[in-house]
Design an enzyme around this catalytic site. Structure first.
Site, PDB file in Angstrom:
ATOM      1  N   THR A 159     -63.183   2.790-122.928  1.00  0.00           N
ATOM      2  CA  THR A 159     -61.730   2.659-122.909  1.00  0.00           C
ATOM      3  C   THR A 159     -61.204   4.012-123.396  1.00  0.00           C
ATOM      4  O   THR A 159     -61.100   4.931-122.604  1.00  0.00           O
ATOM      5  CB  THR A 159     -61.253   1.439-123.735  1.00  0.00           C
ATOM      6  OG1 THR A 159     -61.810   1.477-125.023  1.00  0.00           O
ATOM      7  CG2 THR A 159     -61.632   0.143-123.040  1.00  0.00           C
ATOM      8  N   LYS A 185     -69.995   0.770-125.644  1.00  0.00           N
ATOM      9  CA  LYS A 185     -68.671   1.365-125.817  1.00  0.00           C
ATOM     10  C   LYS A 185     -68.097   0.799-127.096  1.00  0.00           C
ATOM     11  O   LYS A 185     -68.477  -0.295-127.535  1.00  0.00           O
ATOM     12  CB  LYS A 185     -67.757   1.057-124.631  1.00  0.00           C
ATOM     13  CG  LYS A 185     -67.385  -0.397-124.515  1.00  0.00           C
ATOM     14  CD  LYS A 185     -65.899  -0.660-124.264  1.00  0.00           C
ATOM     15  CE  LYS A 185     -65.024  -0.055-125.301  1.00  0.00           C
ATOM     16  NZ  LYS A 185     -63.799  -0.861-125.584  1.00  0.00           N
ATOM     17  N   THR A 196     -63.020  -2.778-129.111  1.00  0.00           N
ATOM     18  CA  THR A 196     -64.036  -3.775-128.790  1.00  0.00           C
ATOM     19  C   THR A 196     -65.369  -3.060-128.657  1.00  0.00           C
ATOM     20  O   THR A 196     -65.442  -1.969-128.116  1.00  0.00           O
ATOM     21  CB  THR A 196     -63.701  -4.477-127.470  1.00  0.00           C
ATOM     22  OG1 THR A 196     -62.611  -5.346-127.689  1.00  0.00           O
ATOM     23  CG2 THR A 196     -64.885  -5.289-126.961  1.00  0.00           C
ATOM     24  N   GLU A 283     -62.212   5.473-134.780  1.00  0.00           N
ATOM     25  CA  GLU A 283     -60.908   6.098-134.569  1.00  0.00           C
ATOM     26  C   GLU A 283     -60.583   7.095-135.671  1.00  0.00           C
ATOM     27  O   GLU A 283     -60.464   6.737-136.831  1.00  0.00           O
ATOM     28  CB  GLU A 283     -59.841   5.006-134.475  1.00  0.00           C
ATOM     29  CG  GLU A 283     -60.046   4.178-133.216  1.00  0.00           C
ATOM     30  CD  GLU A 283     -59.785   2.723-133.435  1.00  0.00           C
ATOM     31  OE1 GLU A 283     -59.593   2.322-134.586  1.00  0.00           O
ATOM     32  OE2 GLU A 283     -59.776   1.996-132.429  1.00  0.00           O
ATOM     33  N   ASN A 406     -53.743   4.403-133.916  1.00  0.00           N
ATOM     34  CA  ASN A 406     -53.403   2.984-134.001  1.00  0.00           C
ATOM     35  C   ASN A 406     -51.954   2.701-134.352  1.00  0.00           C
ATOM     36  O   ASN A 406     -51.517   1.563-134.260  1.00  0.00           O
ATOM     37  CB  ASN A 406     -54.307   2.300-135.028  1.00  0.00           C
ATOM     38  CG  ASN A 406     -55.719   2.246-134.538  1.00  0.00           C
ATOM     39  OD1 ASN A 406     -55.976   1.814-133.431  1.00  0.00           O
ATOM     40  ND2 ASN A 406     -56.649   2.718-135.354  1.00  0.00           N
ATOM     41  N   SER A 411     -45.478   2.937-125.371  1.00  0.00           N
ATOM     42  CA  SER A 411     -44.513   3.518-124.423  1.00  0.00           C
ATOM     43  C   SER A 411     -44.403   2.600-123.219  1.00  0.00           C
ATOM     44  O   SER A 411     -45.067   1.595-123.122  1.00  0.00           O
ATOM     45  CB  SER A 411     -44.975   4.908-124.001  1.00  0.00           C
ATOM     46  OG  SER A 411     -46.273   4.830-123.470  1.00  0.00           O
TER      47      SER A 411
END
Lengths: 411, 411
Positions: A159, A185, A196, A283, A406, A411
Site C-alpha cells: 500500500t 506488506k 495491515t 510509519e 497518520n 483530501s
C-alpha cells in the site's frame, strides 16, 4: 492523498527469489484505488497443496479474513488473490458477497472449488470491494502467471510501504531439500486506514495440513507476534503458508521426531526476517528497536513486559531523540502489571548496564551508550532477576514522520 | 533544556480558591532543580485531620509513594511536603533515607510524628532527592504558611505543566456546609522524566478515615482513572485527600445512609474537573477527546474498549488531523479483546452516527462532522449493542507537540 513518503532509512534490499515448484504467480493493474501500478496479485498452486493460516485477533475482522477462516477448514489451496487499495472491512453482507464473487472468479480460472481460493485485501475501510474491477482483471492476470514473479508480487501487495519485503530460505527434510519463499506488506498507510500486515509464504515441502498449521503458528508466535509499531492491530492481518508437496523428501506425518527441525528453523528465520522488514518500514521509523527481557517469572510475563516497553510512547519518543532514557524504561516495566521488583531490576542500553539492583550504576561509561543511540539499531535489555522467563520483541521509534503520515488531513 | 512550551490551547482559568478551615499552606524556592521559581510546597493540617490516598499501580513506585502507603496506615495527617524537579524514584536505600529525613524535618516544625507527614516528589528519575536543600528551605517556608495560599501551591507543584490546575466545590452534609479545594499537576514534562500526576485535596468535613478512603477511591475511579494521555503510567502518581473536621455538620460514621450523597457528588465533580485539566495540559494536546462506550457486556468491558480507543495512536493522530476516521475507531474496538460484534457496532462523532450495524450509514450528513472535528472538544461514541455496560474516558490528540516535548535531545 498522493503524498510521497521517502523510503525508510531502515530499508533492506530485496534478495533474489527462486521459484517454488508448484507455484505460479503474477500481478496486474486492476485500478481498484491506485492508478499506474499493479494492485492485484494472484498465486496459483498445484493440486494437493496444503495450507495453514494465522489471522488478526481483531473482533472486527474484514470479510476476506472471515472467508479465509472458513476456507482453511478444507485444508487445501489452489489459489490466493490479494488486492491493495480496499480492505473490504466493515462492509456487511455486500462485503461478504464481494469476497465470494472474487473467489468464484478465481476458482473458475484455476479449475477448482471456490473454497480452495484464499483472499486478502488491504486498503480503505468501510467501502465494499469493487469486485467487478477485480474479476475483470483476473483472466488476463491468470494468463501471465509464472514461477518467477515473486519480486513483482512483493511490490503488487504494497500500500504505502516504502520498500517491498521478501525473504527466502532452504532446509533439509530427511534427505531432500525444500525451498521456502515469502513476501509481506505492512506498516505503510493508505489514508484513511491502519497499517495491515499481510504475508504469503510458499514451500515445495510436502506436509499434512495439521503439521503445516503447527509450524506456521510457532513461526508467527516468534516473529510477527513479537513485533509492534504502535500497538494498533489491523482488522485484516493475515499470514498464509502454502506447501505444494513437489519436493522429494521423506514422508512427514507428524510434527515430532526431529525430521522437521531444520524446516521449522528455516521457517522461523524467514518469518522473523519478514517481520523485521515490516518494523523497518514502520510509519516514520528512523530506528529499529530490540527489547530483550530476561529474568521474568515466565516467558509470557517477559513478553508482556517487553511489549509494554516497546509500545510506550515515552520510550519510543526518547529513542527518536537519541536519549538513552532508562527512567522511562523503568516506568514502562512498572506499568506492565507483571511481577517485577524495583530493587532487583537492571536495564542496559547497547549492552551497557545503566541501572542495576534498583539504582543507577555509579560511574557507568556513558560514551558507548551515546554512540549506540546515534545508530539505526537500538538494543534495550531488561533483567527482572525473578525467574527464567525471557522474550524479545522488536519495534521502531515514534517520530514526527508517524504524525505526518497518520495525522494528515484527508483530501 | 529550558525550552519554553506554549500554554495549552485547552487551558482553563484558575478559579478563586477559598480557604479550608484547618489548612495552612505555602511555597518556597528550594532550588532542587529549578531556579527562579517556587519548587517546594507544604500544607499543614490541624490535629485530628484524617487522610485518604490513592497511588500509582506501578510495580516500580518512587520512595515517596512507599512512604505515603506506610503513613496512610496511621489514618491521620498533620502535613504534606511536595517538591518539583526530582522524583526520588529508583533511588534505592538512599532514596528511602531522603524521604524519611524530609518527613522528620517537617514533623519537627509541625510538632507531630513523622508518620503523620505525607510526601510527594515529581521530576527527574534515578537521582536521590537532595533532601538537604529541601530541609534547609522548610523552616522559612513553615513560617509563611497561611490559609489563602492555594493558588501559589497550585503553581509550586508544576513541572512543565503549562497552566496551574485547581478546583473547588461546596456540599451539604446534614445541616452543615463543607468546602473542598484541590490542586493537581500533570502531563507536563521535565526531561528526562514521564508526566506524573499529583493531586492534593482538602476539605473541612469531619469524616472517619475509612469513609474518606471510600469516597476518594470512588471519585478517583470516575475521574483520574478515566483519563489517559499516552497510556504511560508514572512511578509517582499520587492523590491525597485531607479532611480537617473543622466544619460543623452531623456526625458521619459510615458511608451508607445518604448523608454523604452530596459530598460524594461534589468530590466526584471536583476530581473530574482536575482530571480533565490534566488532560487539557496533555503534552502537545490541541484537542480534548471524550470517548463514550455504551452497549458493552459490563461497565468494565466498556471501559477497556473506551481505553483502547483513547490510547490508539492511529485514532489520536487522525483527530489531530481533524479527520473523523471512524475506520480507525472500529479497528481500536476490534483490538480491545472485549466482546464486540462487528455487525452490531455503531460509531458516532460529534453526535452524528457515521457507522451503524456493521456498515457505513448511507448518505449521512458529513457537514456537522467536519465542523465538529475543527473544534477543540471532540466527542466519540461507540455503541456495541450487546448489553448495558457503559463507560466514558477522556484523552487528548497525538500531535507533533508530543514528539517535540518527549523526543527532544537531552542537553
Amino acid at each position: 492523498m498522493a503524498k510521497t513518503i521517502p523510503t525508510s532509512p531502515l530499508a533492506v534490499e530485496m534478495p533474489a527469489l527462486p521459484a517454488v515448484a508448484g507455484v505460479k504467480l503474477g500481478t496486474a493493474a486492476a485500478g481498484i484505488r491506485y492508478q499506474g501500478r499493479d494492485d492485484l496479485m494472484m498465486m496459483e498452486f498445484v493440486a494437493g497443496t496444503t495450507v495453514a493460516g494465522v489471522f488478526t485477533q481483531s473482533k472486527c475482522p474484514g470479510a476476506p479474513v472471515d472467508w479465509c477462516r472458513r476456507a482453511l477448514r478444507g485444508g487445501t489451496a489452489r489459489a490466493v488473490v490479494v488486492n491493495a487499495g480496499n480492505a473490504n472491512v466493515f462492509t456487511g453482507k455486500a462485503g461478504e458477497e464481494a469476497a465470494r464473487l472474487s473467489a468464484e472468479a478465481a476458482a473458475q480460472l484455476s479449475g477448482c472449488d471456490a473454497g480452495e481460493v484464499f483472499l486478502a485485501s488491504t486498503g480503505v475501510i468501510g467501502e465494499v470491494l469493487p469486485h467487478a474491477k477485480l474479476t475483470a482483471a483476473l483472466p488476463a492476470l491468470h494468463g501471465t502467471l509464472a514461477p518467477d514473479n515473486w519480486a513483482a508480487a512483493a511490490r503488487g501487495i504494497m500500500t504505502t510501504d516504502t520498500f517491498p519485503k521478501a525473504a527466502t530460505r532452504t532446509a533439509r527434510i530427511g534427505e531432500g531439500t525444500v525451498t521456502i519463499v515469502g513476501i509481506a506488506k505492512g506498516s505503510g498507510m493508505v489514508a484513511p486506514d491502519m497499517a495491515t500486515m499481510l504475508s504469503f509464504v510458499a514451500t515445495d515441502a510436502k506436509l499434512p495440513q495439521a503439521v503445516l498449521q503447527s509450524c506456521l503458528k510457532r513461526a508467527v508466535d516468534g516473529s510477527f507476534n513479537c513485533t509492534t509499531v504502535d500497538s494498533d492491530t489491523s482488522t485484516s492481518d493475515t499470514v498464509l503458508l502454502f506447501a505444494t508437496g513437489q519436493a522429494e523428501h521423506a514422508r512427514v506425518s507428524r510434527l515430532s521426531g526431529g525430521v522437521l527441525t531444520e524446516f521449522q528453523a528455516a521457517l522461523d528465520e524467514l518469518l522473523h526476517d519478514l517481520a523485521l522488514q515490516v518494523v523497518r518500514d514502520g510509519e516514520g521509523a528512523q530506528k529499529l528497536i530490540k527489547v530483550e527481557v530476561t529474568g521474568a517469572v515466565t516467558d509470557a510475563s517477559a513478553k508482556r513486559v517487553a511489549m509494554a516497553v516497546a509500545n510506550s510512547p515515552l520510550v519510543k519518543t526518547a529513542i527518536a531523540g537519541e536519549d538513552a532514557n532508562w527512567g522511562r524504561i523503568v516506568m514502562a516495566v512498572g506499568k506492565a502489571g507483571e511481577p517485577a521488583d524495583r530493587d532487583r531490576l537492571s536495564v542496559a542500553v547497547g549492552g551497557t548496564w545503566m541501572a542495576r539492583d534498583g539504582g543507577l550504576v555509579p560511574g557507568y561509561d556513558e560514551a558507548p551508550v551515546v554512540a549506540h543511540m546515534k545508530g539505526r539499531e537500538i538494543d534495550i535489555a531488561v533483567d527482572l532477576d525473578l525467574g527464567r522467563g525471557s522474550a524479545t520483541v522488536w519495534t521502531c521509534d515514534l517520530t514526527h514522520g508517524y504524525i505526518d503520515i497518520n495525522g494528515s488531513y484527508r483530501s
